[in-house]
Design a protein around this motif. Structure first.
Motif, short mmCIF file in Angstrom:
data_model
loop_
_atom_site.label_atom_id
_atom_site.label_comp_id
_atom_site.label_asym_id
_atom_site.label_seq_id
_atom_site.Cartn_x
_atom_site.Cartn_y
_atom_site.Cartn_z
N ASN A 175 -2.49 -9.23 -8.09
CA ASN A 175 -3.41 -8.12 -8.53
C ASN A 175 -2.89 -6.85 -8.14
O ASN A 175 -1.93 -6.50 -7.20
N TYR A 176 -3.29 -5.78 -8.93
CA TYR A 176 -2.51 -4.52 -9.11
C TYR A 176 -3.42 -3.49 -9.30
O TYR A 176 -4.47 -3.73 -10.18
N ALA A 177 -3.29 -2.24 -8.81
CA ALA A 177 -3.76 -1.09 -8.87
C ALA A 177 -3.72 -0.69 -10.39
O ALA A 177 -2.64 -1.08 -10.98
N GLU A 178 -4.67 -0.13 -10.93
CA GLU A 178 -4.63 0.32 -12.24
C GLU A 178 -3.58 1.22 -12.43
O GLU A 178 -2.86 1.30 -13.82
N SER A 179 -3.32 2.09 -11.52
CA SER A 179 -2.29 3.20 -11.76
C SER A 179 -0.83 2.43 -11.70
O SER A 179 -0.07 2.98 -12.25
N VAL A 180 -0.56 1.27 -11.40
CA VAL A 180 0.57 0.78 -11.51
C VAL A 180 1.08 -0.35 -12.32
O VAL A 180 1.90 -0.92 -12.55
N LYS A 181 -0.11 -0.93 -13.02
CA LYS A 181 -0.17 -1.98 -13.90
C LYS A 181 0.84 -1.79 -15.00
O LYS A 181 0.67 -0.56 -15.57
N GLY A 182 1.45 -2.60 -15.25
CA GLY A 182 2.52 -2.77 -16.40
C GLY A 182 3.76 -2.14 -16.17
O GLY A 182 4.92 -1.97 -16.66
N PHE A 193 0.80 -1.02 -0.27
CA PHE A 193 -0.05 -0.20 0.01
C PHE A 193 0.83 1.18 -0.12
O PHE A 193 2.20 1.07 0.20
N ARG A 194 0.31 2.23 -0.31
CA ARG A 194 1.11 3.56 -0.30
C ARG A 194 0.12 4.75 0.03
O ARG A 194 -0.96 4.83 0.00
N GLN A 195 0.88 5.70 0.93
CA GLN A 195 0.14 7.03 1.31
C GLN A 195 1.03 8.33 0.95
O GLN A 195 2.25 8.13 1.56
N ALA A 196 0.46 8.97 0.30
CA ALA A 196 1.16 10.16 -0.05
C ALA A 196 0.54 11.41 0.65
O ALA A 196 -0.29 11.28 1.22
N PRO A 197 1.33 12.43 0.81
CA PRO A 197 1.01 13.46 1.70
C PRO A 197 -0.22 13.98 1.47
O PRO A 197 -0.68 14.26 0.41
N GLY A 198 -1.19 13.99 2.41
CA GLY A 198 -2.54 14.71 2.30
C GLY A 198 -3.25 13.88 1.78
O GLY A 198 -4.74 13.96 1.46
N ARG A 199 -3.07 12.52 1.56
CA ARG A 199 -3.95 11.58 0.89
C ARG A 199 -4.31 10.15 1.54
O ARG A 199 -3.28 10.02 2.57
N GLU A 200 -5.23 9.71 1.30
CA GLU A 200 -5.54 8.42 1.92
C GLU A 200 -4.77 7.21 1.60
O GLU A 200 -4.25 7.26 0.37
N ARG A 201 -4.30 6.41 2.52
CA ARG A 201 -3.73 5.19 2.00
C ARG A 201 -4.48 4.44 0.73
O ARG A 201 -5.79 4.15 1.00
N GLU A 202 -3.57 4.00 -0.21
CA GLU A 202 -4.42 3.10 -1.36
C GLU A 202 -3.61 2.14 -1.60
O GLU A 202 -2.59 1.90 -1.23
#
Length: 118
Positions: A58-65, A36-45
């Motif tokens: 399984n991957y989040a769409e933002s990191v696939k490939g 998982f990751r959490q950027a400043p000011g954002r929720e953990r994803e």
């Protein structure tokens, strides 16, 4: 009880690569291990997960490939290979593991910082 320790974070230029590691102690991984990751000011994803038995992923769409999650059973370690990194990948990355038969993450590492410069 499982203790998770992440390593491999750092500063990299856009387009570069990093490999994160998540080592477990206390007991072996069972069921799912996720990143998982959490950027400043954002929720953990959610980023990715791997099923310890069988190795399905399984991957989040933002990191696939671009990102690949893998495991080393002998070392009780999970890896996240991150290629073609973008500034928006900048975050604290956490490893997490489940303890039961459902995808509920009970154990978390302390996190490792990944910073991608433009």
């Amino acid at each position: 009880q499982v203790q998770l320790v992440e390593s491999g974070g750092g500063l990299v230029q856009a387009g570069g690569s990093l490999r994160l590691s998540c080592a477990a102690s206390g007991r072996t991984f069972s069921n799912y291990v996720g990143w998982f990751r959490q950027a400043p000011g954002r929720e953990r994803e959610f980023v990715a997960h791997i099923r310890w038995s069988g190795g399905s992923t399984n991957y989040a769409e933002s990191v696939k490939g671009r990102f690949t999650i893998s495991r080393d059973n002998a070392k009780n370690t999970v890896y996240l290979q991150m290629n073609s990194l973008k500034p928006e990948d900048t975050a604290v990355y956490y490893c997490a593991a489940t303890s039961g038969g459902t995808i509920v993450y009970d154990y978390w590492g302390q996190g490792t910082q990944v910073t991608v410069s433009s």
